[in-house]
Design a protein around this motif. Structure first.
Motif, short mmCIF file in Angstrom:
data_model
loop_
_atom_site.label_atom_id
_atom_site.label_comp_id
_atom_site.label_asym_id
_atom_site.label_seq_id
_atom_site.Cartn_x
_atom_site.Cartn_y
_atom_site.Cartn_z
N UNK A 1 43.09 -21.90 -25.04
CA UNK A 1 42.39 -20.62 -24.97
C UNK A 1 40.92 -20.89 -24.71
N UNK A 2 40.40 -20.55 -23.56
CA UNK A 2 38.99 -20.70 -23.21
C UNK A 2 38.21 -19.52 -23.77
N UNK A 3 36.98 -19.77 -24.10
CA UNK A 3 36.19 -18.70 -24.71
C UNK A 3 35.84 -17.60 -23.71
N UNK A 4 35.62 -17.95 -22.45
CA UNK A 4 35.20 -16.94 -21.48
C UNK A 4 36.38 -16.20 -20.87
N UNK A 5 37.54 -16.82 -20.87
CA UNK A 5 38.69 -16.21 -20.22
C UNK A 5 39.64 -15.56 -21.22
N UNK A 6 39.19 -15.34 -22.44
CA UNK A 6 40.06 -14.78 -23.46
C UNK A 6 40.30 -13.31 -23.17
N UNK A 7 41.58 -12.94 -23.03
CA UNK A 7 41.93 -11.56 -22.76
C UNK A 7 43.37 -11.34 -23.23
N UNK A 8 43.53 -10.49 -24.24
CA UNK A 8 44.87 -10.21 -24.76
C UNK A 8 45.48 -9.00 -24.08
N UNK A 9 44.68 -8.21 -23.45
CA UNK A 9 45.17 -6.97 -22.87
C UNK A 9 45.06 -5.81 -23.85
N UNK A 10 44.69 -6.09 -25.08
CA UNK A 10 44.50 -5.06 -26.10
C UNK A 10 42.99 -4.92 -26.31
N UNK A 11 42.42 -3.83 -25.86
CA UNK A 11 40.96 -3.68 -25.91
C UNK A 11 40.36 -3.85 -27.31
N UNK A 12 41.01 -3.31 -28.32
CA UNK A 12 40.48 -3.40 -29.68
C UNK A 12 40.46 -4.85 -30.15
N UNK A 13 41.51 -5.59 -29.86
CA UNK A 13 41.58 -6.99 -30.27
C UNK A 13 40.57 -7.83 -29.49
N UNK A 14 40.43 -7.55 -28.19
CA UNK A 14 39.45 -8.26 -27.39
C UNK A 14 38.04 -8.03 -27.93
N UNK A 15 37.74 -6.79 -28.28
CA UNK A 15 36.43 -6.46 -28.85
C UNK A 15 36.21 -7.20 -30.16
N UNK A 16 37.22 -7.19 -31.04
CA UNK A 16 37.11 -7.85 -32.33
C UNK A 16 36.85 -9.34 -32.17
N UNK A 17 37.60 -9.99 -31.27
CA UNK A 17 37.42 -11.42 -31.05
C UNK A 17 36.02 -11.71 -30.50
N UNK A 18 35.58 -10.90 -29.55
CA UNK A 18 34.25 -11.09 -28.97
C UNK A 18 33.16 -10.88 -30.02
N UNK A 19 33.33 -9.85 -30.83
CA UNK A 19 32.37 -9.56 -31.90
C UNK A 19 32.29 -10.71 -32.89
N UNK A 20 33.44 -11.19 -33.32
CA UNK A 20 33.45 -12.29 -34.30
C UNK A 20 32.87 -13.57 -33.72
N UNK A 21 33.15 -13.85 -32.46
CA UNK A 21 32.57 -15.04 -31.83
C UNK A 21 31.05 -14.93 -31.77
N UNK A 22 30.56 -13.74 -31.47
CA UNK A 22 29.11 -13.54 -31.46
C UNK A 22 28.49 -13.78 -32.82
N UNK A 23 29.17 -13.30 -33.85
CA UNK A 23 28.66 -13.50 -35.22
C UNK A 23 28.66 -14.97 -35.60
#
Length: 83
Positions: A1-23
């Motif tokens: 799983x690459x950090x830039x190409x992460x995409x589950x197809x579920x917008x809420x989960x994608x947002x959560x993962x991106x948010x947590x990575x930023x934190x």
């Protein structure tokens, strides 16, 4: 799983993962040290206020003692003696 190409197809989960990575990145970068600095200033301020309070209490007691002595001297004053 690459950090830039992460995409589950579920917008809420994608947002959560991106948010947590930023934190996590922000925590690792040391940017969160500002909060620690603020806490240090609060602690230093509390210590200074406590010291000022103690000094004020000591000065207050000294002034009360001096005022009592002066009051006693005035009550027992006469023309032929001094305090």
């Amino acid at each position: 799983m690459k950090t830039r190409d992460f995409n589950t197809g579920i917008p809420a989960l994608d947002f959560l993962v991106t948010f947590l990575r930023g934190r996590v990145e922000r925590a690792r970068s040391g940017e969160l040290d500002r909060g620690a600095s603020a806490v240090e200033w609060v602690i230093i301020s509390a210590v200074v206020v406590a010291i000022v309070g103690v000094v004020a209490a000591i000065i207050n007691e000294a002034l009360k003692g001096g005022a009592t002595k002066v009051g006693d001297c005035i009550k027992g004053a006469s023309a032929d003696k001094t305090c």
